[in-house]
Design a protein around this motif. Structure first.
Motif, PDB file in Angstrom:
ATOM      1  N   HIS A  79       0.863  -1.170   0.000  1.00 17.35           N
ATOM      2  CA  HIS A  79       0.000   0.000   0.000  1.00 17.35           C
ATOM      3  C   HIS A  79       0.896   1.215   0.000  1.00 17.35           C
ATOM      4  CE1 HIS A  79      -3.624  -2.136   0.321  1.00 17.35           C
ATOM      5  NE2 HIS A  79      -3.399  -2.619   1.533  1.00 17.35           N
ATOM      6  N   LEU A  97     -10.230  12.307   4.869  1.00 17.23           N
ATOM      7  CA  LEU A  97     -10.200  11.049   4.132  1.00 17.23           C
ATOM      8  C   LEU A  97     -11.559  10.379   4.183  1.00 17.23           C
ATOM      9  CD1 LEU A  97      -6.720   9.730   5.202  1.00 17.23           C
ATOM     10  CD2 LEU A  97      -7.457  10.403   2.922  1.00 17.23           C
ATOM     11  N   GLN A  98     -12.214  10.515   5.309  1.00 19.85           N
ATOM     12  CA  GLN A  98     -13.546   9.960   5.485  1.00 19.85           C
ATOM     13  C   GLN A  98     -14.493  10.568   4.447  1.00 19.85           C
ATOM     14  OE1 GLN A  98     -15.147   9.356   9.687  1.00 19.85           O
ATOM     15  NE2 GLN A  98     -16.048  11.271   9.031  1.00 19.85           N
ATOM     16  N   ASN A 157     -16.464   8.795  -2.842  1.00 19.20           N
ATOM     17  CA  ASN A 157     -16.250   7.725  -3.816  1.00 19.20           C
ATOM     18  C   ASN A 157     -17.458   6.794  -3.903  1.00 19.20           C
ATOM     19  OD1 ASN A 157     -13.723   8.606  -4.441  1.00 19.20           O
ATOM     20  ND2 ASN A 157     -12.673   7.242  -3.019  1.00 19.20           N
ATOM     21  N   VAL A 185     -13.671   9.105   1.072  1.00 22.05           N
ATOM     22  CA  VAL A 185     -14.218   7.753   0.934  1.00 22.05           C
ATOM     23  C   VAL A 185     -15.706   7.821   0.626  1.00 22.05           C
ATOM     24  CG1 VAL A 185     -14.830   5.672   2.213  1.00 22.05           C
ATOM     25  CG2 VAL A 185     -12.537   6.618   2.421  1.00 22.05           C
ATOM     26  N   PHE A 242     -16.135  -0.464   3.705  1.00 22.73           N
ATOM     27  CA  PHE A 242     -15.059   0.286   3.048  1.00 22.73           C
ATOM     28  C   PHE A 242     -13.773   0.052   3.813  1.00 22.73           C
ATOM     29  CE2 PHE A 242     -16.246   3.345   6.348  1.00 22.73           C
ATOM     30  CZ  PHE A 242     -15.043   3.927   6.706  1.00 22.73           C
ATOM     31  N   GLU A 243     -12.688   0.334   3.173  1.00 18.57           N
ATOM     32  CA  GLU A 243     -11.418   0.266   3.887  1.00 18.57           C
ATOM     33  C   GLU A 243     -10.521   1.315   3.285  1.00 18.57           C
ATOM     34  OE1 GLU A 243      -8.339  -3.002   2.934  1.00 18.57           O
ATOM     35  OE2 GLU A 243     -10.207  -3.794   2.136  1.00 18.57           O
ATOM     36  N   ASP A 244      -9.778   1.950   4.139  1.00 16.18           N
ATOM     37  CA  ASP A 244      -8.869   2.966   3.643  1.00 16.18           C
ATOM     38  C   ASP A 244      -7.605   2.927   4.489  1.00 16.18           C
ATOM     39  OD1 ASP A 244      -7.567   5.568   3.273  1.00 16.18           O
ATOM     40  OD2 ASP A 244      -9.297   5.947   1.995  1.00 16.18           O
ATOM     41  N   ASP A 245      -6.570   2.477   3.868  1.00 18.47           N
ATOM     42  CA  ASP A 245      -5.309   2.304   4.585  1.00 18.47           C
ATOM     43  C   ASP A 245      -4.765   3.593   5.154  1.00 18.47           C
ATOM     44  OD1 ASP A 245      -4.748   0.204   1.899  1.00 18.47           O
ATOM     45  OD2 ASP A 245      -5.079  -0.481   3.945  1.00 18.47           O
ATOM     46  N   ARG A 246      -5.084   4.686   4.486  1.00 15.56           N
ATOM     47  CA  ARG A 246      -4.556   5.957   4.961  1.00 15.56           C
ATOM     48  C   ARG A 246      -5.198   6.311   6.298  1.00 15.56           C
ATOM     49  NH1 ARG A 246      -6.241   9.154  -0.208  1.00 15.56           N
ATOM     50  NH2 ARG A 246      -8.072   7.934   0.341  1.00 15.56           N
TER      51      ARG A 246
END
Lengths: 142, 142
Positions: free
Chosen positions: A73, B113-114, B120, B117, A105-109
């Motif tokens: 990532h 970031l939320q 998106n 997301v 959802f997934e967000d590595d950041r």
DNA sequence: TCTTCCTTGAAAGTTACTTTCAATATAGTT
DNA sequence: AACTATATTGAAAGTAACTTTCAAGGAAGA
């Protein structure tokens, strides 16, 4: 474990008609040994200890390749450079307050920042819960 | 509201012995009218409509100034450019699973970031909940 | 072994800031 | 209002960190 990762990479290369090379082998295996974020330059240094002829660009391209096949990532902190890390897996949820639909959802950041925040408070994370409530695309229009 | 922000800025300028200029006035007030992230170039465009002679560098420096006095936050998404936004306020929680202590935290980067997301997924955020469970610094050592 | 297509490394190119510098504009003082 | 010290501005040059190009070299199936 590092073996599984290498196998995954090799499978991806074969599948895409790409080639196995000594450079990719060295770069990927070195990367897989790292258990935290690593920058391109930093990885380059380690790799050069094994194969001095390998250049920046090859490390760069190999990391993009690993990212492409989901083994790495890419992170962007505010300091202007990208860090890469071994891929893990995780899901959080987005919940529609009208129809109840749940989207994973997934967000590595976000995960990374969460760890950073916890670290600042000397807090050791065991688990977390992150839920976003709102209207899904369908419910916004009716 | 925009008035309060301008007043805050002016107070900061005076306090630091800096000067009020037409450029800062135009850039800051334009920025304060924006209720979402804005990039330097984008803000520059808006500002040029009012005062065509203002250049990129001045917008850049004014945004750093706003950041310095806490009126703007700088964000770094993966796309290589920084976005700035009006500072707001928010808290999430970190909960110790041993002693039950609750620590509030806030991180604008996570918030941003939320939003990204959600965007998106074409999801319109109404609220959210973000909780980190683990051991606080005290409980880790006993 | 042959041949095709992929890889590599060096160098040049790009992006998005960041700093420099001479000219100009503030704001306190007279 | 004029003076003066210091801050600000905009253009241009400088940086950092990628990203792309290109000719030479290296895999891999036939």
């Amino acid at each position: 474990m590092a073996l599984n990762l290498m196998e995954t990479l090799k499978g991806y290369l074969k599948e895409k008609g790409l080639k196995q090379t000594r450079q990719r082998e060295v770069i990927a295996s070195t990367f897989f040994k790292t258990d935290k974020h690593i920058g391109i330059e930093e990885l380059l240094e380690k790799v050069k200890n094994i194969e001095p002829s390998i250049g920046y660009v090859t490390v760069y391209r190999t990391l993009l390749l690993l990212k492409e096949c989901g083994l790495a990532h890419q992170r962007n902190f505010g300091d202007g450079q990208s860090l890469f890390e071994n891929a893990g897996e995780h899901h959080d949820h987005m919940i529609c307050i009208k129809c109840g639909k749940i989207v994973e959802f997934e967000d590595d950041r976000i995960e990374a920042l969460q760890e950073e925040v916890a670290k600042n408070y000397h807090f050791k994370i065991v688990s977390h819960r992150h839920e976003i409530y709102g209207a899904c695309s369908f419910c916004q229009t009716e």
